[in-house]
Scaffold this motif. Structure first.
Motif, PDB file in Angstrom:
ATOM      1  N   LYS A  23       0.827  -1.221   0.000  1.00 28.24           N
ATOM      2  CA  LYS A  23       0.000   0.000   0.000  1.00 28.24           C
ATOM      3  C   LYS A  23       0.849   1.254   0.000  1.00 28.24           C
ATOM      4  O   LYS A  23       0.405   2.323  -0.422  1.00 28.24           O
ATOM      5  CB  LYS A  23      -0.936  -0.003   1.204  1.00 28.24           C
ATOM      6  N   ALA A  24       2.056   1.183   0.507  1.00 27.98           N
ATOM      7  CA  ALA A  24       2.954   2.351   0.538  1.00 27.98           C
ATOM      8  C   ALA A  24       4.090   2.180  -0.478  1.00 27.98           C
ATOM      9  O   ALA A  24       5.148   2.807  -0.347  1.00 27.98           O
ATOM     10  CB  ALA A  24       3.517   2.544   1.935  1.00 27.98           C
ATOM     11  N   ALA A  27       7.618   1.633   0.809  1.00 28.00           N
ATOM     12  CA  ALA A  27       8.394   2.690   1.469  1.00 28.00           C
ATOM     13  C   ALA A  27       9.106   2.100   2.682  1.00 28.00           C
ATOM     14  O   ALA A  27       8.554   1.283   3.427  1.00 28.00           O
ATOM     15  CB  ALA A  27       7.474   3.832   1.884  1.00 28.00           C
ATOM     16  N   LYS A  59       5.195  -3.329  -9.118  1.00 31.10           N
ATOM     17  CA  LYS A  59       5.086  -1.875  -9.311  1.00 31.10           C
ATOM     18  C   LYS A  59       6.235  -1.115  -8.657  1.00 31.10           C
ATOM     19  O   LYS A  59       6.627  -0.047  -9.135  1.00 31.10           O
ATOM     20  CB  LYS A  59       3.747  -1.374  -8.744  1.00 31.10           C
ATOM     21  N   ALA A  63       9.669   2.781  -3.094  1.00 32.68           N
ATOM     22  CA  ALA A  63       9.508   4.179  -3.523  1.00 32.68           C
ATOM     23  C   ALA A  63      10.209   5.143  -2.582  1.00 32.68           C
ATOM     24  O   ALA A  63       9.897   6.330  -2.565  1.00 32.68           O
ATOM     25  CB  ALA A  63       8.026   4.526  -3.659  1.00 32.68           C
ATOM     26  N   GLY A  64      11.115   4.643  -1.773  1.00 36.13           N
ATOM     27  CA  GLY A  64      11.930   5.543  -0.952  1.00 36.13           C
ATOM     28  C   GLY A  64      11.764   5.300   0.532  1.00 36.13           C
ATOM     29  O   GLY A  64      11.028   4.403   0.950  1.00 36.13           O
ATOM     30  N   ALA A  65      12.474   6.113   1.294  1.00 42.75           N
ATOM     31  CA  ALA A  65      12.253   6.107   2.739  1.00 42.75           C
ATOM     32  C   ALA A  65      10.834   6.596   2.989  1.00 42.75           C
ATOM     33  O   ALA A  65      10.254   7.281   2.140  1.00 42.75           O
ATOM     34  CB  ALA A  65      13.271   7.009   3.414  1.00 42.75           C
ATOM     35  N   ASP A  66      10.276   6.241   4.143  1.00 42.34           N
ATOM     36  CA  ASP A  66       8.876   6.569   4.421  1.00 42.34           C
ATOM     37  C   ASP A  66       8.735   8.052   4.771  1.00 42.34           C
ATOM     38  O   ASP A  66       9.171   8.493   5.838  1.00 42.34           O
ATOM     39  CB  ASP A  66       8.363   5.690   5.565  1.00 42.34           C
ATOM     40  N   ILE A  67       8.121   8.788   3.852  1.00 41.63           N
ATOM     41  CA  ILE A  67       8.022  10.248   4.008  1.00 41.63           C
ATOM     42  C   ILE A  67       7.134  10.604   5.203  1.00 41.63           C
ATOM     43  O   ILE A  67       7.432  11.528   5.963  1.00 41.63           O
ATOM     44  CB  ILE A  67       7.488  10.888   2.705  1.00 41.63           C
ATOM     45  N   PHE A  84      18.695   6.082   9.586  1.00 42.19           N
ATOM     46  CA  PHE A  84      19.276   5.351   8.436  1.00 42.19           C
ATOM     47  C   PHE A  84      20.602   4.667   8.772  1.00 42.19           C
ATOM     48  O   PHE A  84      21.136   3.936   7.937  1.00 42.19           O
ATOM     49  CB  PHE A  84      19.499   6.237   7.202  1.00 42.19           C
ATOM     50  N   GLY A 108      15.478   6.216  -1.080  1.00 36.48           N
ATOM     51  CA  GLY A 108      16.024   5.095  -0.307  1.00 36.48           C
ATOM     52  C   GLY A 108      15.903   3.768  -1.036  1.00 36.48           C
ATOM     53  O   GLY A 108      16.696   2.847  -0.792  1.00 36.48           O
ATOM     54  N   GLU A 131      14.855  13.186  -3.652  1.00 37.48           N
ATOM     55  CA  GLU A 131      14.800  13.878  -2.351  1.00 37.48           C
ATOM     56  C   GLU A 131      14.811  15.389  -2.490  1.00 37.48           C
ATOM     57  O   GLU A 131      14.208  16.104  -1.686  1.00 37.48           O
ATOM     58  CB  GLU A 131      15.975  13.438  -1.461  1.00 37.48           C
ATOM     59  N   MET A 137      17.898  15.729   0.757  1.00 30.87           N
ATOM     60  CA  MET A 137      18.918  15.129  -0.108  1.00 30.87           C
ATOM     61  C   MET A 137      19.012  13.638   0.204  1.00 30.87           C
ATOM     62  O   MET A 137      18.437  13.183   1.193  1.00 30.87           O
ATOM     63  CB  MET A 137      20.277  15.794   0.151  1.00 30.87           C
ATOM     64  N   GLY A 139      20.006  10.268   1.820  1.00 34.84           N
ATOM     65  CA  GLY A 139      20.506  10.083   3.188  1.00 34.84           C
ATOM     66  C   GLY A 139      20.902   8.657   3.510  1.00 34.84           C
ATOM     67  O   GLY A 139      21.295   8.355   4.624  1.00 34.84           O
TER      68      GLY A 139
HETATM   69  C1  HXC Z   1       5.584   7.072   2.187  1.00 35.92           C
HETATM   70  C2  HXC Z   1       4.737   6.616   0.106  1.00 35.92           C
HETATM   71  C3  HXC Z   1       6.006   6.820  -0.484  1.00 35.92           C
HETATM   72  C4  HXC Z   1       7.095   7.153   0.380  1.00 35.92           C
HETATM   73  C5  HXC Z   1       4.620   6.324  -2.040  1.00 35.92           C
HETATM   74  N1  HXC Z   1       3.910   6.327  -0.902  1.00 35.92           N
HETATM   75  N2  HXC Z   1       5.888   6.626  -1.827  1.00 35.92           N
HETATM   76  N3  HXC Z   1       4.551   6.743   1.423  1.00 35.92           N
HETATM   77  N4  HXC Z   1       6.832   7.272   1.699  1.00 35.92           N
HETATM   78  N5  HXC Z   1       8.348   7.321  -0.071  1.00 35.92           N
HETATM   79  C6  HXC Z   1       2.491   6.059  -0.724  1.00 35.92           C
HETATM   80  C7  HXC Z   1       1.629   7.199  -1.222  1.00 35.92           C
HETATM   81  O1  HXC Z   1       1.532   8.201  -0.237  1.00 35.92           O
HETATM   82  C8  HXC Z   1       0.305   6.516  -1.456  1.00 35.92           C
HETATM   83  O2  HXC Z   1      -0.361   6.319  -0.232  1.00 35.92           O
HETATM   84  C9  HXC Z   1       0.742   5.141  -1.960  1.00 35.92           C
HETATM   85  O3  HXC Z   1       2.094   4.958  -1.536  1.00 35.92           O
HETATM   86  C10 HXC Z   1       0.697   5.032  -3.477  1.00 35.92           C
HETATM   87  O4  HXC Z   1       1.465   6.116  -4.022  1.00 35.92           O
HETATM   88  P1  HXC Z   1       0.886   7.084  -5.173  1.00 35.92           P
HETATM   89  O5  HXC Z   1       1.688   8.313  -5.128  1.00 35.92           O
HETATM   90  O6  HXC Z   1      -0.588   7.224  -5.045  1.00 35.92           O
HETATM   91  O7  HXC Z   1       1.209   6.215  -6.468  1.00 35.92           O
HETATM   92  P2  HXC Z   1       1.528   6.751  -7.936  1.00 35.92           P
HETATM   93  O8  HXC Z   1       0.626   7.885  -8.306  1.00 35.92           O
HETATM   94  O9  HXC Z   1       1.536   5.538  -8.799  1.00 35.92           O
HETATM   95  O10 HXC Z   1       3.015   7.369  -7.875  1.00 35.92           O
HETATM   96  C11 HXC Z   1       4.119   6.519  -7.592  1.00 35.92           C
HETATM   97  C12 HXC Z   1       5.358   7.387  -7.203  1.00 35.92           C
HETATM   98  C13 HXC Z   1       4.987   8.353  -6.045  1.00 35.92           C
HETATM   99  C14 HXC Z   1       5.848   8.188  -8.429  1.00 35.92           C
HETATM  100  C15 HXC Z   1       6.479   6.426  -6.789  1.00 35.92           C
HETATM  101  O11 HXC Z   1       4.360   7.586  -5.012  1.00 35.92           O
HETATM  102  C16 HXC Z   1       6.141   9.086  -5.456  1.00 35.92           C
HETATM  103  O12 HXC Z   1       6.655  10.043  -6.039  1.00 35.92           O
HETATM  104  N6  HXC Z   1       6.567   8.685  -4.247  1.00 35.92           N
HETATM  105  C17 HXC Z   1       7.585   9.378  -3.482  1.00 35.92           C
HETATM  106  C18 HXC Z   1       8.944   9.105  -4.044  1.00 35.92           C
HETATM  107  C19 HXC Z   1      10.001   9.823  -3.250  1.00 35.92           C
HETATM  108  O13 HXC Z   1      10.023  11.044  -3.123  1.00 35.92           O
HETATM  109  N7  HXC Z   1      10.934   9.060  -2.683  1.00 35.92           N
HETATM  110  C20 HXC Z   1      12.022   9.580  -1.899  1.00 35.92           C
HETATM  111  C21 HXC Z   1      11.642   9.589  -0.430  1.00 35.92           C
HETATM  112  S1  HXC Z   1      12.930  10.304   0.557  1.00 35.92           S
HETATM  113  P3  HXC Z   1      -1.931   6.592  -0.053  1.00 35.92           P
HETATM  114  O14 HXC Z   1      -2.168   6.352   1.395  1.00 35.92           O
HETATM  115  O15 HXC Z   1      -2.186   7.972  -0.531  1.00 35.92           O
HETATM  116  O16 HXC Z   1      -2.561   5.559  -0.951  1.00 35.92           O
HETATM  117  C22 HXC Z   1      14.110   9.107   0.589  1.00 35.92           C
HETATM  118  C23 HXC Z   1      15.486   9.409   1.092  1.00 35.92           C
HETATM  119  C24 HXC Z   1      15.494   9.863   2.437  1.00 35.92           C
HETATM  120  O17 HXC Z   1      13.923   8.039   0.201  1.00 35.92           O
HETATM  121  C25 HXC Z   1      16.720  10.635   2.708  1.00 35.92           C
HETATM  122  C26 HXC Z   1      16.421  12.043   3.029  1.00 35.92           C
HETATM  123  C27 HXC Z   1      15.911  12.273   4.388  1.00 35.92           C
END
Ligand code: HXC
Length: 257
Positions: A23-24, A27, A59, A63-67, A84, A108, A131, A137, A139
């Motif tokens: 679902k996430a 993440a 799919k 999709a990364g660390a949990d935002i 991390f 992530g 990021e 950025m 991490g």
């Molecule tokens: C928490 C996440 C998530 C994430 C997706 N979800 N990515 N939750 N952390 N990184 C959740 C969404 O909130 C959503 O929850 C569900 O997963 C489905 O995502 P959608 O966006 O609805 O799907 P879609 O439209 O298909 O888009 C897919 C996607 C997009 C392009 C991958 O989800 C996206 O851009 N995600 C974030 C990617 C990101 O920025 N990653 C880097 C994170 S920071 P709901 O509840 O709404 O259904 C990182 C490094 C940390 O990783 C270091 C710095 C501190």
């Protein structure tokens, strides 16, 4: 009871660790980090395992660390928890780890794939360090490992713009070892992992340690390290068996010692 966030399966001498937060989009929250590190360390310590495969869903690899989990943290809480920092134990696993990446490997997720030793990508894979779009950025090692994997200028472009790279570009750039059709990803990863796991474990561990060292030390020191480790392999039974089997024109029976 809730589903485990990492599914663990053993196939022969291969341990498969599959991220399971569909679902996430897989993440990586702290629960996932703890489960993944524990599972990888358990596989590393198990003499019946020769190679590890890390996978996600069709799919999303991750999709990364949990935002949501990070949003309200402060510099103080992150530093106190060494946020991390636990992933260093994953990167320190001694057995080879193959990342089988399908769909999104972002932030992530891309960093986790790069902590692995070999990345196999489905033709649907998308890699990126977005990021910057969140005002932060990489991490989990992304700025370091991406620069080493694809070079400074491309790493700069990706981390500063947040642009995603498709599987073909990732292969051209040297980020991934091979791209296969999405339906064949699991089979290709298992085939490669099974091949590696059938090899002499001491030789496998020595090769991983030696290649890892290539990005850490000067060339002369690295070449000398390689030679010493190569010499040490002649203390093991698998060296005698491997060379004897070749000369007797038969398949070696490695005992991993
Ligand atoms: C928490 C996440 C998530 C994430 C997706 N979800 N990515 N939750 N952390 N990184 C959740 C969404 O909130 C959503 O929850 C569900 O997963 C489905 O995502 P959608 O966006 O609805 O799907 P879609 O439209 O298909 O888009 C897919 C996607 C997009 C392009 C991958 O989800 C996206 O851009 N995600 C974030 C990617 C990101 O920025 N990653 C880097 C994170 S920071 P709901 O509840 O709404 O259904 C990182 C490094 C940390 O990783 C270091 C710095 C501190």
């Amino acid at each position: 009871m809730s589903e485990p966030v990492v599914l663990v399966e053993t196939v022969g001498r291969v341990r498969v660790l599959r991220l399971n937060r569909p679902k996430a989009l897989n993440a990586l929250n702290r629960e996932v980090a703890a489960a993944m590190v524990a599972a990888a360390q358990a596989a590393d310590a198990d003499p019946a395992i020769g190679c590890i495969v890390v996978a996600g869903s069709e799919k999303a690899f991750a999709a990364g660390a949990d935002i949501a989990e990070m949003k309200d943290q402060t510099a103080g809480t992150m530093a106190a928890a060494d946020w991390f920092g636990e992933w260093e134990a994953f990167a320190a696993v001694r057995k080879p780890v193959i990342a089988a990446v399908s769909g999104y490997a972002l932030g992530g997720g891309c960093e986790l794939a790069m902590m692995c030793d070999i990345i196999l990508a489905a033709d649907t894979a998308k890699f990126g360090q977005p990021e910057i779009k969140l005002g932060v950025m990489p991490g989990m090692g992304g700025s370091q490992r991406l620069a080493r994997a694809i070079g400074q200028t491309k790493a700069m472009e990706m981390c500063l713009s947040g642009r995603m790279m498709d599987a073909a570009e990732a292969e051209r750039s040297g980020l991934v070892a091979r791209v296969v059709p999405a339906t064949e990803l699991h089979g290709a990863a298992m085939e490669l992992a099974t091949t590696i796991a059938s090899m002499s474990l001491p030789a496998v561990l020595s090769i991983k340690e030696s290649i890892r060292r290539a990005s850490e030390v000067a060339l002369t020191e690295g070449v000398r390290f390689e030679r010493r480790v190569f010499h040490a392999l002649f203390a093991g039974r698998d060296q005698t068996e491997g060379m004897t089997a070749f000369l007797e024109k038969r398949t070696p029976q490695f005992t991993h010692e």
